[in-house]
Design an enzyme around this catalytic site. Structure first.
Site, PDB file in Angstrom:
ATOM      1  N   ASP A  81     113.357 104.308  90.504  1.00 48.84           N
ATOM      2  CA  ASP A  81     113.415 103.843  91.888  1.00 48.84           C
ATOM      3  C   ASP A  81     114.768 104.100  92.532  1.00 48.84           C
ATOM      4  O   ASP A  81     114.858 104.311  93.744  1.00 48.84           O
ATOM      5  CB  ASP A  81     113.093 102.346  91.949  1.00 48.84           C
ATOM      6  CG  ASP A  81     111.600 102.080  91.875  1.00 48.84           C
ATOM      7  OD1 ASP A  81     110.878 102.958  91.370  1.00 48.84           O
ATOM      8  OD2 ASP A  81     111.163 101.008  92.316  1.00 48.84           O
ATOM      9  N   CYS A 122     111.406 100.257  83.027  1.00 47.76           N
ATOM     10  CA  CYS A 122     111.856 100.164  84.412  1.00 47.76           C
ATOM     11  C   CYS A 122     110.761  99.736  85.381  1.00 47.76           C
ATOM     12  O   CYS A 122     109.663  99.399  84.991  1.00 47.76           O
ATOM     13  CB  CYS A 122     112.535 101.457  84.817  1.00 47.76           C
ATOM     14  SG  CYS A 122     114.171 101.597  84.038  1.00 47.76           S
ATOM     15  N   ASP A 123     111.078  99.818  86.672  1.00 45.86           N
ATOM     16  CA  ASP A 123     110.459  99.001  87.715  1.00 45.86           C
ATOM     17  C   ASP A 123     108.936  98.958  87.730  1.00 45.86           C
ATOM     18  O   ASP A 123     108.346  97.896  87.756  1.00 45.86           O
ATOM     19  CB  ASP A 123     110.958  99.468  89.078  1.00 45.86           C
ATOM     20  CG  ASP A 123     112.433  99.171  89.277  1.00 45.86           C
ATOM     21  OD1 ASP A 123     113.174  99.151  88.277  1.00 45.86           O
ATOM     22  OD2 ASP A 123     112.851  98.974  90.422  1.00 45.86           O
ATOM     23  N   LYS A 124     108.270 100.099  87.783  1.00 44.42           N
ATOM     24  CA  LYS A 124     106.812 100.084  87.911  1.00 44.42           C
ATOM     25  C   LYS A 124     106.114 100.307  86.577  1.00 44.42           C
ATOM     26  O   LYS A 124     104.890 100.187  86.493  1.00 44.42           O
ATOM     27  CB  LYS A 124     106.356 101.167  88.907  1.00 44.42           C
ATOM     28  CG  LYS A 124     107.006 101.055  90.269  1.00 44.42           C
ATOM     29  CD  LYS A 124     106.833  99.677  90.878  1.00 44.42           C
ATOM     30  CE  LYS A 124     107.668  99.500  92.126  1.00 44.42           C
ATOM     31  NZ  LYS A 124     109.116  99.522  91.903  1.00 44.42           N
ATOM     32  N   CYS A 195     118.900  98.998  84.754  1.00 40.89           N
ATOM     33  CA  CYS A 195     120.125  98.624  85.473  1.00 40.89           C
ATOM     34  C   CYS A 195     120.482  97.160  85.252  1.00 40.89           C
ATOM     35  O   CYS A 195     119.626  96.286  85.215  1.00 40.89           O
ATOM     36  CB  CYS A 195     119.978  98.930  86.956  1.00 40.89           C
ATOM     37  SG  CYS A 195     119.881 100.701  87.302  1.00 40.89           S
ATOM     38  N   GLU A 491     110.842 100.462  99.141  1.00 42.30           N
ATOM     39  CA  GLU A 491     111.916  99.487  98.960  1.00 42.30           C
ATOM     40  C   GLU A 491     113.022  99.755  99.975  1.00 42.30           C
ATOM     41  O   GLU A 491     113.308 100.900 100.312  1.00 42.30           O
ATOM     42  CB  GLU A 491     112.488  99.568  97.546  1.00 42.30           C
ATOM     43  CG  GLU A 491     111.537  99.043  96.486  1.00 42.30           C
ATOM     44  CD  GLU A 491     112.164  99.032  95.110  1.00 42.30           C
ATOM     45  OE1 GLU A 491     113.275  99.581  94.945  1.00 42.30           O
ATOM     46  OE2 GLU A 491     111.546  98.476  94.187  1.00 42.30           O
ATOM     47  N   SER A 517     114.257  96.281  96.864  1.00 42.91           N
ATOM     48  CA  SER A 517     114.699  96.508  95.497  1.00 42.91           C
ATOM     49  C   SER A 517     115.118  95.185  94.888  1.00 42.91           C
ATOM     50  O   SER A 517     115.549  94.264  95.587  1.00 42.91           O
ATOM     51  CB  SER A 517     115.883  97.476  95.499  1.00 42.91           C
ATOM     52  OG  SER A 517     116.598  97.397  94.290  1.00 42.91           O
TER      53      SER A 517
END
Length: 617
Positions: A81, A122-124, A195, A491, A517
């Protein structure tokens, strides 16, 4: 007694062809009849949270085989992302969640796998795999790649910890020299891992612990630390045991829908509120709940947000703490432990690793337990050496952070606020609700009002912010960026970061039917539902309209009388096919994204597919 799913392809004379193909993958005569465990790995060289996962699937596979199973690994896509942020790439981020969920379902069901290990980060990716696990409802264990170490840099003679968001903000801050910006860039992301703040990736990996689908430490133990290897090995052993309990002992309590039930979703959301997690987690928990047939809604999130306090502040809410500090304070288990002492979680929920969550807390909560393995696990510290290699260092803190009055994790008596770190707001601007990360909002602007500055794309808003066209007191409103309108619900990390860099982070608000985000802070209100493209009131706002925000009373209001709004709606609907569409936006939308937009639902429902529309077609 349920039969092993894999026997569909491994037993009977008529399956000779399938067995021949299995043999070509390396299976031997004695393997037919063992549970076949699918390993969904998400290794990619595009994403720092995933660059170190290449060999970890086989690490788990070897442990599965030692425990009496057959391991078969496959890979999913993974979007970064941060790299996709601020341009058309972000249109693909949320839709990738559905692609990941589908791909896991396709691989597992096509090959009749018996159980599943999800290696995400990570995000998704974690949400997509979680949706698949709930959809499939076969034994499953989650093990993530782990958080990145926080960056360390010396700026103007002062040593600071930093992360990706600091680099983004510094890049457009005129007070920062080119040399300092380069120092931020080179130091912000020093290692492999997700992150280092309480952004979406780390929030979701923490929530898999609270849901009962991951081992203690999964959300906070650093990617670089040697101790994390044991989590991967344990996941391999555990999934075989769970498969045998289900298929050989008819024990349905090990299935994802039995573990991640309504009470577990309440526990996960309570954790999220207490730790001030990413607002994206709301979207993903709602989606996962729907996949598992769990009736968990925005109303439940609103109810929990009014009684669960904010016990933990981590970057981006504060520069003082990152995930390595959360881990030193006992990680997810210790936050849940504080909620447990206040009677705010369900102790009786099952987990993949313990009979109940309560039993896990009694063993792994470092405040209440002297269990040696727990004390040792949460002493795992950063190495301070840039690397893309997993398990590459073994540093330890000299002591645990047990200070519940002023430390990283607080007890109820010393909570940052009695209201939690996330809130649901309702009003005529968001009749189905919207989300704000209150943990990142300065107390001085919990009640705020101002004129709407209207934008129909993220790009237009960024240009105005960087062009000094936004003034203190303004409400930046970005619409037609929802699941359908974007499409893909972009985002808004860059607009919020640029507001901060311009000194406007505590004197302006940003409202959108898009999302934020996990790195966003400030008065940033997203997921406005219904979105503009679905006929939401946000599509009727005009430049200069006054918008009123009252977080303590969970209210968001467009100060335009009902008669005027009705007139605007009639004028909008008179546009026929051009109604509820952006007026001055030139955006190419691919066929893949058009298909996503045609089937997606509102953010208030997790932006999952519209099953009603599918059933009608």
């Amino acid at each position: 007694m349920p039969a092993y799913r894999s026997r569909t392809t491994t037993h009977g004379r008529n399956m000779a062809g399938a067995r021949a193909l299995w043999r070509a993958t390396g299976m031997k005569e004695g393997d037919f009849g063992k549970p076949i465990i699918a390993i969904a790995n998400s290794f990619t060289q595009f994403v720092p949270g995933h660059v170190h996962l290449k060999d970890l699937g086989q690490l788990v596979a070897r442990e599965i085989e030692k425990a009496g199973g057959v391991a078969k690994e496959f890979h999913t896509i993974a979007v970064d992302d941060g790299i996709a942020m601020g341009h058309s790439g972000m249109l693909y981020s949320l839709p990738s969640r559905e692609i990941i969920a589908d791909s896991v379902e396709y691989m597992v069901n096509a090959h009749c796998a018996d159980a599943l290990v999800c290696i995400s980060n990570c995000d998704k990716i974690t949400p997509g795999m979680l949706m698949a696990a709930m959809r499939l409802n076969i034994p499953a264990v989650f093990i993530s790649g782990g958080p990145m170490e926080a960056g360390k840099v010396k700026i103007r003679g002062k040593s600071v910890s930093l992360d990706l968001v600091d680099a983004i903000v510094a890049a457009v801050d005129p007070a920062e020299s080119d040399a300092d910006v380069m120092a931020y860039e080179r130091s912000a992301c020093p290692t492999c891992g997700s992150c280092s703040g309480m952004f979406t990736a780390n929030s979701m990996n923490c929530l898999t612990e609270a849901l009962g689908l991951a081992l203690p430490g999964n959300g906070s133990l650093l990617a670089t630390h040697a101790d994390r290897k044991e989590l991967f090995l344990e996941a391999g052993r555990l999934i075989v045991a769970l498969a045998k309990r289900y298929y050989e002992q008819d024990d349905e309590t090990v299935l994802p829908r039995s573990i991640a039930n309504f009470g577990a979703f309440e526990n996960a959301m309570s954790l999220d509120i207490a730790m001030g997690g990413s607002t994206n987690t709301v979207l993903h928990l709602l989606a996962a709940a729907q996949e598992g047939g769990v009736d968990f809604t925005m109303a439940d999130i609103d109810r929990l947000s009014r009684k669960v306090p904010n016990l933990c502040k981590v970057a981006p809410a504060t520069p003082e703490y990152h995930m390595e500090d959360v881990h030193r304070a006992g990680g997810v288990i210790s936050i849940l432990g504080e909620l447990d002492r206040a009677g705010l979680i369900h102790r009786q929920m099952a987990t993949v690793h313990s009979p109940t969550l309560g039993a896990a807390l009694d063993q792994w909560d470092i405040v209440r337990s002297s269990y040696e393995a727990a004390q040792s696990r949460y002493l795992a510290a950063p190495g301070g050496v840039p690397t893309q290699v997993a398990f590459s260092q073994g540093n330890r803190w000299e002591s645990l952070d047990l200070d519940r009055a002023q430390g990283c994790i607080r007890d109820i008596a010393h909570a940052y606020s009695k209201d939690g770190g996330l809130a649901v707001l309702y009003g005529n601007l968001a009749k189905d609700g919207c989300i704000v990360k209150t943990a990142g909002v300065d107390p001085s602007i919990l009640i705020f009002s101002g004129p709407a500055r209207l934008f129909e794309s993220q790009e237009a808003a960024i240009a105005a912010i960087l062009g000094d066209k936004i003034q203190p007191g303004d409400v930046v409103l970005i619409r037609y960026e929802g699941p359908k309108g974007g499409p893909g619900m972009q985002e808004m990390l860059y607009p919020t970061s640029y507001l901060k860099s311009k000194g406007l982070g505590e004197v302006c608000a940003l409202i959108t039917d898009g999302r934020f985000s996990g790195g966003t802070s400030g008065l940033s209100i997203g997921h406005v539902s219904p979105e503009a493209a679905e006929g939401g009131t946000i599509g009727l706002v005009e430049e200069g309209d006054r918008i009123e925000i009252d977080i303590p009373h969970r209210r968001i209001h467009l100060a335009v009388d009902e008669e005027e709004l009705a007139q605007r709606q009639r004028a909008m609907e008179a546009k026929a096919q051009q109604a509820w569409r952006p007026v001055n936006r030139n955006r190419t939308v691919s066929l893949a994204l058009q298909a996503y937009a045609a089937l997606t639902t509102s953010a208030a429902k997790g932006a999952v597919r519209d099953l009603g529309q599918l059933n009608r077609s």
